[in-house]
Scaffold this active site. Structure first.
Site, PDB file in Angstrom:
ATOM      1  N   HIS A 113       2.098  -1.987  -3.379  1.00  0.00           N
ATOM      2  CA  HIS A 113       1.223  -1.459  -4.343  1.00  0.00           C
ATOM      3  C   HIS A 113      -0.060  -2.277  -4.385  1.00  0.00           C
ATOM      4  O   HIS A 113      -0.458  -2.398  -5.516  1.00  0.00           O
ATOM      5  CB  HIS A 113       1.979  -1.214  -5.729  1.00  0.00           C
ATOM      6  CG  HIS A 113       1.262   0.083  -6.571  1.00  0.00           C
ATOM      7  ND1 HIS A 113       1.773   0.839  -7.104  1.00  0.00           N
ATOM      8  CD2 HIS A 113      -0.071   0.245  -6.417  1.00  0.00           C
ATOM      9  CE1 HIS A 113       1.008   1.776  -7.666  1.00  0.00           C
ATOM     10  NE2 HIS A 113      -0.446   1.303  -7.337  1.00  0.00           N
ATOM     11  N   ARG A 128       1.693   8.176  -5.388  1.00  0.00           N
ATOM     12  CA  ARG A 128       2.752   7.666  -6.318  1.00  0.00           C
ATOM     13  C   ARG A 128       3.919   7.631  -5.726  1.00  0.00           C
ATOM     14  O   ARG A 128       4.299   8.619  -5.060  1.00  0.00           O
ATOM     15  CB  ARG A 128       2.326   8.042  -7.681  1.00  0.00           C
ATOM     16  CG  ARG A 128       1.081   7.944  -8.543  1.00  0.00           C
ATOM     17  CD  ARG A 128       1.406   6.280  -9.031  1.00  0.00           C
ATOM     18  NE  ARG A 128       0.417   6.025  -9.923  1.00  0.00           N
ATOM     19  CZ  ARG A 128      -0.799   5.382  -9.867  1.00  0.00           C
ATOM     20  NH1 ARG A 128      -0.938   4.828  -8.659  1.00  0.00           N
ATOM     21  NH2 ARG A 128      -1.604   5.113 -10.716  1.00  0.00           N
TER      22      ARG A 128
END
Ligand code: GLV
Length: 310
Positions: free
Chosen positions: A273, A225
């Site tokens: 992502h 993350r």
């Protein structure tokens, strides 16, 4: 009374979930947000971002499923305290992550970023080819994703290790556990892969101190993350040569704003992502299996331990 399963995430994928439910769990009234039907009937919710005041909106809610692998997007303090929360552990996400990390490791191992830079100046200069067995790969995070990635990398013959908070045993992998073992794990890692969940303990964990424990010229693949990485520390480590390349699939913030320093560094390679995404058909099948487990009083796959945060 009919049970409603409410889905609040990408509606296009939701229609594929609906089809799987229609075939394999026809007794459940599957609905896609905002079509909630009778809120009293909503016992199950799958969401990326759950609606506010869940307890008042859906007083009969029994389980919250994350539509993705992570649960860090949930504000746990705002959720009913006893509500079970389940992460998405499904074969499609695992497969995608294995593909992405394998391409990243192979590309770093075979100097593809260096050849891209050479191409820009028309330079034909072969670099030495190292056998995979001489490349030490280390995975931070030994959950289902970390273990699947390691199985594939072992197949290529890489020298593999893994680190996690608690002790794990993974065949063929040197496993390190706990904060005190982190420096030794890092010291033997040429390509570091971050697959950790975002928690208070992992926020800003990829920082100058951690980079300093890696061998000089080590490389980073970040698929955890964004907030786990201290961007300025990464830029400094690349400029000093402590790190030699970084592949980032996650950033903070996302999307990464135009003009951000991470975009421009020649040794940083960014993807938006996309390393892995929930695959609707396999995800819905896994959720239906979890509903069966829940109704039978068996433990659900991916049940989150709220004290750990994943
Ligand atoms: C993506 O990052 C996910 O959590 O599924």
């Amino acid at each position: 009374m009919t049970t409603t399963f409410l889905y609040k995430s990408d509606p296009v994928r939701g229609r594929q979930w609906a089809e799987v439910f229609r075939q394999h769990a026809p007794e459940i009234d599957f609905r896609i947000w905002p079509d909630v039907g009778d809120p009293q009937r909503v016992r199950f919710l799958a969401a990326w971002e759950p609606p506010a005041d869940l307890a008042t909106q859906f007083p009969q809610l029994e389980v919250l499923f994350s539509s993705g692998a992570g649960v860090d997007q949930f504000d746990f303090a705002a959720l009913p305290p006893a509500l079970p929360v389940v992460r998405m552990v499904e074969p499609g996400i695992v497969r995608g992550m294995v593909e992405y990390v394998t391409q990243a490791v192979l590309s770093l191992h075979r100097d593809i970023p260096a050849y891209r830079r050479q191409q820009q100046t028309g330079e034909w200069r072969p670099l030495p080819v190292r056998p995979a067995a001489e490349r030490r790969v280390g995975v931070l995070g030994l959950g289902s994703l970390g273990q699947a990635v390691l199985a594939q990398l072992l197949d290529f013959g890489f020298d593999c290790a893994g680190w996690s908070r608690s002790q794990h045993v993974v065949e063929g992998v040197q496993c390190f556990a706990g904060q005190e073992a982190l420096p030794a794990f890092l010291a033997r890692t040429d390509i570091l892969i971050c697959l950790l969940p975002l928690t208070d303990a992992t926020r800003r964990m990829l920082n100058a101190t951690l980079f300093a424990h890696l061998p000089q010229g080590a490389m980073l693949v970040h698929v955890g993350r964004g907030p786990q990485l201290v961007s300025d520390d990464l830029l400094a480590a690349l400029d000093s040569g402590q790190l030699s390349e970084a592949m980032l699939d996650v950033t903070d913030p996302e999307p990464l704003p135009a003009g951000h320093a991470l975009w421009k560094h020649p040794r940083i390679h960014i993807t938006p992502h996309i390393a892995s995404m929930t695959q609707p058909l396999s995800a819905a099948a896994v959720v239906i299996d979890n509903l069966r487990r829940f109704n039978a009083g068996e433990p659900m796959i991916g049940l989150v331990d709220r004290t750990r945060g994943y």
